[in-house]
Scaffold this active site. Sequence first.
Site, PDB file in Angstrom:
ATOM      1  N   GLY B 187       0.869  -1.426   0.148  1.00  0.00           N
ATOM      2  CA  GLY B 187      -0.030   0.072   0.039  1.00  0.00           C
ATOM      3  C   GLY B 187       0.689   1.264  -0.032  1.00  0.00           C
ATOM      4  O   GLY B 187       1.783   1.061  -0.402  1.00  0.00           O
ATOM      5  N   VAL B 191       0.248   4.552   5.278  1.00  0.00           N
ATOM      6  CA  VAL B 191      -0.334   3.532   5.913  1.00  0.00           C
ATOM      7  C   VAL B 191       0.807   2.588   6.232  1.00  0.00           C
ATOM      8  O   VAL B 191       0.610   1.867   7.463  1.00  0.00           O
ATOM      9  CB  VAL B 191      -1.286   2.726   5.199  1.00  0.00           C
ATOM     10  CG1 VAL B 191      -2.072   1.703   5.671  1.00  0.00           C
ATOM     11  CG2 VAL B 191      -2.619   3.956   4.520  1.00  0.00           C
ATOM     12  N   GLY B 192       1.948   2.306   5.580  1.00  0.00           N
ATOM     13  CA  GLY B 192       2.942   1.648   5.990  1.00  0.00           C
ATOM     14  C   GLY B 192       3.561   1.773   7.444  1.00  0.00           C
ATOM     15  O   GLY B 192       3.626   0.839   8.222  1.00  0.00           O
ATOM     16  N   GLU B 209       5.643  -3.338   1.067  1.00  0.00           N
ATOM     17  CA  GLU B 209       5.689  -3.015  -0.267  1.00  0.00           C
ATOM     18  C   GLU B 209       4.869  -1.673  -0.499  1.00  0.00           C
ATOM     19  O   GLU B 209       3.702  -1.616  -0.768  1.00  0.00           O
ATOM     20  CB  GLU B 209       5.180  -4.300  -1.276  1.00  0.00           C
ATOM     21  CG  GLU B 209       5.840  -5.486  -0.817  1.00  0.00           C
ATOM     22  CD  GLU B 209       7.079  -5.684  -1.863  1.00  0.00           C
ATOM     23  OE1 GLU B 209       6.967  -4.965  -2.866  1.00  0.00           O
ATOM     24  OE2 GLU B 209       8.024  -6.036  -1.367  1.00  0.00           O
ATOM     25  N   CYS B 243       2.214   0.167  -8.899  1.00  0.00           N
ATOM     26  CA  CYS B 243       3.190   0.862  -8.054  1.00  0.00           C
ATOM     27  C   CYS B 243       4.659   1.139  -8.827  1.00  0.00           C
ATOM     28  O   CYS B 243       5.634   1.879  -8.292  1.00  0.00           O
ATOM     29  CB  CYS B 243       3.441   0.115  -6.989  1.00  0.00           C
ATOM     30  SG  CYS B 243       3.728  -1.828  -7.074  1.00  0.00           S
TER      31      CYS B 243
END
Lengths: 488, 468
Positions: B187, B191-192, B209, B243
């Site tokens: 994500g 948020v990581g 990731e 991504c």
Amino acid sequence: MERMQQVVGRARAAFNSGRCRSLDFRMQQLKALERMVKEKEREILAALKADLHKCGHNAYSHEIMGVLGELALAMDKLPSWAAPQPVKKNLLTMRDEAYIHMEPLGVVLIIGAWNYPFVLVMQPLIGAIAAGNAVVVKPSEISENTAQLVADLLPQYLDRDLYPVVTGGVPETTALLTQRFDHILYTGNSAVGKIVMAAAAKHLTPVTLELGGKSPCYIDKDCDLAVACRRITWGKYMNCGQTCIAPDYILCDPSIQSKVVEHIKATLQEFYGDDVKSSPDYERVINKRHFKRILGLLEGQKIAHGGETDEASCFIAPTILTDVSPDSKVMEEEIFGPVLPILTVKSVDEAIDYINRGEKPLALYVFSNNKQLIKRVISETSSGGVTGNDVIMHFFLSTLPFGGVGNSGMGAYHGKHSFETFSHRRSCLIKDLKMEGMNSIRYPPSSQKKVDWAKFFLLKRINKGRLGLAILTLLGIVAAVVIKVSFG
Amino acid sequence: NPYAGLVSHLRAAWLSGKTRPLEYRVAQLEALGRFLDEKKEEILEAMAKDMGKPPFEAEYTEILLCKNELHETLNNLSCWVKDKHVDKNLVTKLDSAFIRKDPYGVVLIIAPWNYPIYLLLVPLIGAIAAGNCVMVKPSEISKSTERLVADTLSCYLDKDCFAVVTGGVQETTRLLENKFDYIFFTGTPPVGRIVMTAAAKHLTPVTLELGGKNPCYVSDSCDVQNVARRVAWGRFYNAGQTCIAPDYLLCSLEMQEKLMPALREAITEFYGPNPRECPDFGRIVGDKQFRRVRALLCSGRVAIGGQTDEKERYIAPTVLVDVQLSDPVMQEEIFGPILPIVPVANLEEAIDIINSRERPLAVYAFSSNSKVVNEVLERTSSGGFCGNDTLMHVTLSSLPFGGIGSSGLGMYHGKFSFDTFSHHRGCLHRNMGLEPLNAPRYPPYSPRRLRVVRAASEVKRRSSCALL
């Protein structure tokens, strides 16, 4: 805070200058470290003696020897570790260059511990330098003599901007952790490990946490008890029990408990003589706070041997507790002292159940003549590492990754594992700008024919045999030509 | 804690040892293969509903690439699970020393919406292969796929050991309060950070990731048409929601001019004169994302495309030229079908720009001069690197896929997935006999003993001629 910013900023600028990337430079620094350890051996041994009452033999074999071994290994292997690693290709990438490029991470932070204050700072440092990073070193303030020595010595031998040493306690470490690093390796306890990881999370910094736990030691009825107990005694009471992988407690059948006690007593006599306190080979507890903590664990326990203490010199005699209840205080936390509780269990199943009920430990030990039993204990439990029929020794084999799992930590190092921990494995695929024909199957507009071709290329495996490779190469060329003609 | 029951159910299954035998893992993996085969149409349909994903893209990425990983794993698993014996030193010469790959226990996989099956299944394959119990949380943004996974995928797997949870931000926050033995998250960086902070409370290791702005440098010496095709393909695949898509282009003004007709030609070749009517061009996944990407169009000058339709969430394949580093489109990961071109004076300036920013998931460089490609590689840092193409490095499972810095930590694909979801346990199985050999390590110590220890353990440096 500002000082930390400056120190880390200087290290980052030095890293960005690119000078620590060349293998020549890294070798130079490693050689300098080797010179430092050899030239200043006496000072290092003196500092360890002042901090932990560690005798020369222990200090040398537990701290200096390991460091020299790691240095020699790193210098020997660096060219091969740092070289790009080609990888197996598929049909689509057959004509391309595909490899893993080993790169430094950037600025690494190493936070050491006080129980093996020299080796726990030096071993990670070696790996971080070998991998081409800048390194900020923060030795533990509790082992103050070694911390001061490291702070004095490193700048004399290494590049000052790239490898600064920061000394201080909790406030300084907290300030340091607000800075951004590209990897943090922390050795210490789980509570602080959580704080370190939370601080690292703010910057998405990867961490290696070498923590602790209660490393269980199961003694099977079927084993050479005298040998087992000698080995256990060595590992338990070295450094006065202040070893992260010391056998924390023993699990054994009630029928052999008293024999175990006898053997350990005999071994203690052999190691330290009648008066342990006057043996030059027995260490002391690091400070009064830990002394009091360990003393507290003895309350209400059946002391089968030892128990003598002397607060003034932080001396606690090698102590054995028997018939220990699983609910007692001594079974709640990592002992980290010269107190060895024995819990009785009626079978290896009960032992395995007990071990699995607790947090995953850093090490696990099992003694038995029965290979199958040892295999079973390993397979049905989890731990950072294992030594069967001995204790501690897996730490000294650098081809084994050294690290914890669960509450005992994450990540690993030693030997090549250090180099990999402190490197970024960057995937590289270098294609030809020509040969566009092959690409046509992936471009829109799509068609069933393109899907079928994609399946052909993606799902075909390259066989190991040369003949298979040759046939596939031919197939690939034919396919490329056909595609160019149909879609080109 | 609404998920405590489910997590302890998985943990009980884990403690029973059910997921450890090789046969069990193989059976679950084969079931995943059947899911991909039997539910292919449903998968393609769900993707089309969620973001208008072209069937070819869905089949290629979500089905074919997944099957690749599955086959790779099934072909090699019996080899991967074996204890890896390691070289020994003098002291341990007669012992058995090996690395055991232990499963972690209960693993949580949080998947994103842009490749909702691929980015869920590939980590899941690794987690199952490594012998773990797995809880999977598909993205709530790709609603149809979320429903498909929740209703259908769980039917193929052992319900004791695998669970699917659905929900949004609130549910995920509650979920993260639980203790997992590993968390795999795909994500965004913000948020990581939240995921890693939650993991820190339980000392749970993580693989993150994430993403970033992937730069794409195009040198003056190159085959312009081929470059245009490869860059356009990478940029506009999945309507830019990738991504590792080339996020922005760096090249000279001259090259910018040359690229315009080439890009126009490539886009027309791929999507026809009106991409909106082309079944091979996707849509933006949601209204919020559509509005965010559309706002980025006011950067530089629209040279190609620029049309949008809010109802369809359609944004045309767009190329912006003369973009400045301060423009909105250069402030965040685009994640849409917009390719900004930032003109630079030379390679030096390009490298400076790349290095002044957060380290991205991928760096791309195009040149017919391999020295130029190499220089970009050597002087920048990123998760991965692809020379003279885009995206393709992730289709080779022998290459690790992961980020660095704010683009992520950890890696997976192929064997790296298996290794990621395993604890590598160092094991030394010693001989109970030969105790006299241990004598030098025991007290009481004497100078003679130390000499023996030194001699036995000293690692002599092999003499090397040159300093490299």
